[in-house]
Design a protein around this motif. Structure first.
Motif, PDB file in Angstrom:
ATOM      1  N   VAL A 219       0.780  -1.190   0.596  1.00 36.79           N
ATOM      2  CA  VAL A 219      -0.048   0.381   0.252  1.00 36.79           C
ATOM      3  C   VAL A 219       0.406   0.972   0.590  1.00 36.79           C
ATOM      4  CG1 VAL A 219      -2.067   1.397   1.464  1.00 36.79           C
ATOM      5  CG2 VAL A 219      -1.856  -1.170   1.446  1.00 36.79           C
ATOM      6  N   TRP A 220       1.862   1.710   0.803  1.00 33.32           N
ATOM      7  CA  TRP A 220       3.133   2.275   1.038  1.00 33.32           C
ATOM      8  C   TRP A 220       3.283   2.759  -0.537  1.00 33.32           C
ATOM      9  CZ3 TRP A 220       3.024   6.443   4.477  1.00 33.32           C
ATOM     10  CH2 TRP A 220       4.296   7.463   4.170  1.00 33.32           C
ATOM     11  N   LYS A 221       3.766   1.458  -1.064  1.00 34.26           N
ATOM     12  CA  LYS A 221       4.067   1.603  -2.528  1.00 34.26           C
ATOM     13  C   LYS A 221       3.160   2.395  -3.776  1.00 34.26           C
ATOM     14  CE  LYS A 221       6.753  -0.458  -6.190  1.00 34.26           C
ATOM     15  NZ  LYS A 221       6.829   1.045  -6.715  1.00 34.26           N
ATOM     16  N   LYS A 222       1.894   2.299  -3.448  1.00 36.63           N
ATOM     17  CA  LYS A 222       1.308   2.782  -4.049  1.00 36.63           C
ATOM     18  C   LYS A 222       1.005   4.370  -3.576  1.00 36.63           C
ATOM     19  CE  LYS A 222      -1.551  -2.060  -4.999  1.00 36.63           C
ATOM     20  NZ  LYS A 222      -3.232  -2.227  -5.029  1.00 36.63           N
ATOM     21  N   PHE A 223       1.080   4.208  -2.431  1.00 37.38           N
ATOM     22  CA  PHE A 223       0.527   6.286  -1.878  1.00 37.38           C
ATOM     23  C   PHE A 223       2.108   6.621  -3.337  1.00 37.38           C
ATOM     24  CE2 PHE A 223       1.860   8.652   1.013  1.00 37.38           C
ATOM     25  CZ  PHE A 223       1.252   9.224   1.089  1.00 37.38           C
ATOM     26  N   MET A 224       3.365   6.389  -2.735  1.00 40.67           N
ATOM     27  CA  MET A 224       4.285   7.002  -3.379  1.00 40.67           C
ATOM     28  C   MET A 224       4.488   7.659  -4.580  1.00 40.67           C
ATOM     29  SD  MET A 224       5.583   8.286  -0.401  1.00 40.67           S
ATOM     30  CE  MET A 224       7.121   8.614  -0.672  1.00 40.67           C
ATOM     31  N   ASP A 225       3.818   6.024  -4.697  1.00 43.31           N
ATOM     32  CA  ASP A 225       3.651   5.701  -6.608  1.00 43.31           C
ATOM     33  C   ASP A 225       2.342   7.152  -7.164  1.00 43.31           C
ATOM     34  OD1 ASP A 225       5.578   4.363  -6.890  1.00 43.31           O
ATOM     35  OD2 ASP A 225       3.950   3.203  -7.501  1.00 43.31           O
ATOM     36  N   SER A 226       1.708   7.147  -6.219  1.00 46.98           N
ATOM     37  CA  SER A 226       0.487   8.402  -6.804  1.00 46.98           C
ATOM     38  C   SER A 226       0.610   9.718  -5.890  1.00 46.98           C
ATOM     39  CB  SER A 226      -0.533   7.504  -5.984  1.00 46.98           C
ATOM     40  OG  SER A 226      -0.715   8.192  -4.577  1.00 46.98           O
ATOM     41  N   LYS A 227       1.710   9.669  -5.288  1.00 50.18           N
ATOM     42  CA  LYS A 227       1.873  11.220  -4.497  1.00 50.18           C
ATOM     43  C   LYS A 227       3.364  11.472  -6.177  1.00 50.18           C
ATOM     44  CE  LYS A 227       4.073  13.346  -1.109  1.00 50.18           C
ATOM     45  NZ  LYS A 227       4.694  12.942   0.716  1.00 50.18           N
ATOM     46  N   VAL A 228       4.077  11.058  -6.536  1.00 53.53           N
ATOM     47  CA  VAL A 228       5.165  11.758  -7.440  1.00 53.53           C
ATOM     48  C   VAL A 228       4.387  12.032  -8.718  1.00 53.53           C
ATOM     49  CG1 VAL A 228       6.730  10.194  -9.113  1.00 53.53           C
ATOM     50  CG2 VAL A 228       6.938   9.673  -6.176  1.00 53.53           C
ATOM     51  N   GLN A 229       3.049  10.582  -9.476  1.00 53.38           N
ATOM     52  CA  GLN A 229       2.383  10.802 -10.334  1.00 53.38           C
ATOM     53  C   GLN A 229       1.891  12.657  -9.659  1.00 53.38           C
ATOM     54  OE1 GLN A 229       2.161   9.267 -13.539  1.00 53.38           O
ATOM     55  NE2 GLN A 229       1.046  10.308 -14.164  1.00 53.38           N
ATOM     56  N   SER A 230       0.901  12.406  -8.845  1.00 49.31           N
ATOM     57  CA  SER A 230       0.585  13.916  -8.667  1.00 49.31           C
ATOM     58  C   SER A 230       1.712  15.329  -8.867  1.00 49.31           C
ATOM     59  CB  SER A 230      -0.186  14.168  -7.443  1.00 49.31           C
ATOM     60  OG  SER A 230       0.144  14.132  -6.055  1.00 49.31           O
ATOM     61  N   LYS A 231       2.734  15.205  -8.508  1.00 48.82           N
ATOM     62  CA  LYS A 231       3.361  16.427  -8.649  1.00 48.82           C
ATOM     63  C   LYS A 231       4.163  16.718  -9.720  1.00 48.82           C
ATOM     64  CE  LYS A 231       5.808  15.594  -4.158  1.00 48.82           C
ATOM     65  NZ  LYS A 231       7.156  15.844  -3.081  1.00 48.82           N
ATOM     66  N   LYS A 232       4.120  15.452 -10.487  1.00 47.59           N
ATOM     67  CA  LYS A 232       4.731  15.247 -11.828  1.00 47.59           C
ATOM     68  C   LYS A 232       3.300  16.306 -12.281  1.00 47.59           C
ATOM     69  CE  LYS A 232       7.501  11.479 -12.721  1.00 47.59           C
ATOM     70  NZ  LYS A 232       7.541   9.986 -13.448  1.00 47.59           N
ATOM     71  N   GLU A 233       1.507  15.738 -12.533  1.00 48.71           N
ATOM     72  CA  GLU A 233       0.803  16.782 -12.895  1.00 48.71           C
ATOM     73  C   GLU A 233       1.004  17.764 -13.329  1.00 48.71           C
ATOM     74  OE1 GLU A 233      -2.356  14.187 -12.048  1.00 48.71           O
ATOM     75  OE2 GLU A 233      -2.359  12.616 -12.946  1.00 48.71           O
ATOM     76  N   HIS A 234       1.795  18.522 -11.558  1.00 48.47           N
ATOM     77  CA  HIS A 234       1.579  19.796 -10.806  1.00 48.47           C
ATOM     78  C   HIS A 234       2.205  20.142 -11.137  1.00 48.47           C
ATOM     79  CE1 HIS A 234       0.852  23.094  -7.874  1.00 48.47           C
ATOM     80  NE2 HIS A 234       1.899  23.511  -7.931  1.00 48.47           N
ATOM     81  N   ASN A 235       3.183  20.017 -11.740  1.00 50.53           N
ATOM     82  CA  ASN A 235       4.338  21.186 -12.403  1.00 50.53           C
ATOM     83  C   ASN A 235       4.154  20.805 -14.051  1.00 50.53           C
ATOM     84  OD1 ASN A 235       5.933  20.866  -9.811  1.00 50.53           O
ATOM     85  ND2 ASN A 235       7.629  18.959 -10.539  1.00 50.53           N
ATOM     86  N   ALA A 236       3.081  20.141 -14.518  1.00 45.78           N
ATOM     87  CA  ALA A 236       3.418  19.844 -15.923  1.00 45.78           C
ATOM     88  C   ALA A 236       2.323  21.373 -16.005  1.00 45.78           C
ATOM     89  CB  ALA A 236       2.495  18.935 -16.512  1.00 45.78           C
ATOM     90  N   ASN A 237       1.563  21.246 -14.976  1.00 49.65           N
ATOM     91  CA  ASN A 237       0.214  22.389 -15.596  1.00 49.65           C
ATOM     92  C   ASN A 237       1.127  23.293 -14.473  1.00 49.65           C
ATOM     93  OD1 ASN A 237      -1.837  20.043 -15.566  1.00 49.65           O
ATOM     94  ND2 ASN A 237      -2.018  20.197 -13.621  1.00 49.65           N
ATOM     95  N   LYS A 238       1.833  23.512 -13.789  1.00 48.00           N
ATOM     96  CA  LYS A 238       2.964  25.217 -13.278  1.00 48.00           C
ATOM     97  C   LYS A 238       3.500  25.406 -15.027  1.00 48.00           C
ATOM     98  CE  LYS A 238       5.666  26.501  -9.868  1.00 48.00           C
ATOM     99  NZ  LYS A 238       6.100  26.437  -8.541  1.00 48.00           N
ATOM    100  N   VAL A 239       4.003  24.322 -15.500  1.00 46.02           N
ATOM    101  CA  VAL A 239       5.265  24.935 -16.577  1.00 46.02           C
ATOM    102  C   VAL A 239       4.151  25.237 -16.966  1.00 46.02           C
ATOM    103  CG1 VAL A 239       6.113  24.192 -18.724  1.00 46.02           C
ATOM    104  CG2 VAL A 239       6.854  23.474 -16.139  1.00 46.02           C
ATOM    105  N   LYS A 240       2.401  24.728 -17.974  1.00 49.19           N
ATOM    106  CA  LYS A 240       1.970  25.732 -18.931  1.00 49.19           C
ATOM    107  C   LYS A 240       1.508  27.279 -18.407  1.00 49.19           C
ATOM    108  CE  LYS A 240       0.342  20.917 -20.116  1.00 49.19           C
ATOM    109  NZ  LYS A 240      -1.117  20.858 -20.187  1.00 49.19           N
ATOM    110  N   LYS A 241       1.532  26.704 -17.178  1.00 46.63           N
ATOM    111  CA  LYS A 241       1.249  28.318 -16.565  1.00 46.63           C
ATOM    112  C   LYS A 241       2.520  29.477 -16.826  1.00 46.63           C
ATOM    113  CE  LYS A 241      -2.653  26.697 -13.571  1.00 46.63           C
ATOM    114  NZ  LYS A 241      -2.943  27.291 -11.764  1.00 46.63           N
ATOM    115  N   GLU A 242       3.459  28.826 -17.074  1.00 48.54           N
ATOM    116  CA  GLU A 242       3.977  29.866 -16.974  1.00 48.54           C
ATOM    117  C   GLU A 242       4.464  29.877 -18.059  1.00 48.54           C
ATOM    118  OE1 GLU A 242       7.537  28.408 -14.751  1.00 48.54           O
ATOM    119  OE2 GLU A 242       7.168  28.375 -12.628  1.00 48.54           O
ATOM    120  N   VAL A 243       4.190  29.734 -18.893  1.00 51.06           N
ATOM    121  CA  VAL A 243       4.240  29.538 -20.282  1.00 51.06           C
ATOM    122  C   VAL A 243       3.599  30.844 -20.790  1.00 51.06           C
ATOM    123  CG1 VAL A 243       4.045  29.096 -22.927  1.00 51.06           C
ATOM    124  CG2 VAL A 243       5.442  27.280 -21.337  1.00 51.06           C
TER     125      VAL A 243
END
Length: 132
Positions: free
Chosen positions: A76-100
């Protein structure tokens, strides 16, 4: 703060634990918010409802050290950490789009206000000229 920890059940020298979501200020065996699973140390049996555990972890519940180890054993912990990393990647991608988009908007906004102050200056100059 909300924690995920063990509450003790069973009899003398034969413990049985519930894995529960509980307020950190509550007693060890006090009232809990929600039951996540069970742990039988002598039989080595761990039952965890992954959906409930993941939802509470995403909400910010902090697992105790023992519960964290049990979550790791169950995956369960691995699934949680994977989802956390995935959400950070999505957040950073959205942030880059907004900065552009922002620099383009700033360039357009910078060119427009530059013309407006000059017009207002000319109007104020006209007023001073007409007063003389």
């Amino acid at each position: 703060m909300v924690k995920i920890r063990l509450t003790r059940l069973g009899r003398h020298k034969l413990p049985f634990f519930r894995i529960v979501v509980i307020d950190s200020r509550a007693r060890r065996d006090g009232a809990y918010i929600e039951k996540v699973g069970t742990y039988e140390p002598f039989e080595g049996v761990v039952n965890i409802n992954e959906e409930i555990a993941l939802s509470w972890l995403k909400k910010g519940a902090q697992p105790s050290d023992t519960v964290k180890n049990l979550l790791r054993e169950q995956g369960v912990w691995k699934k949680f950490m994977d989802s956390k990393v995935q959400s950070k990647k999505e957040h950073n991608a959205n942030k880059v789009k907004k900065e552009v988009k922002k620099p383009e908007a700033k360039k357009a906004a910078a060119s427009k206000p530059a013309s407006k102050p000059s017009a207002s200056k000319s109007a104020s100059q006209k007023k001073t000229v007409s007063k003389k």
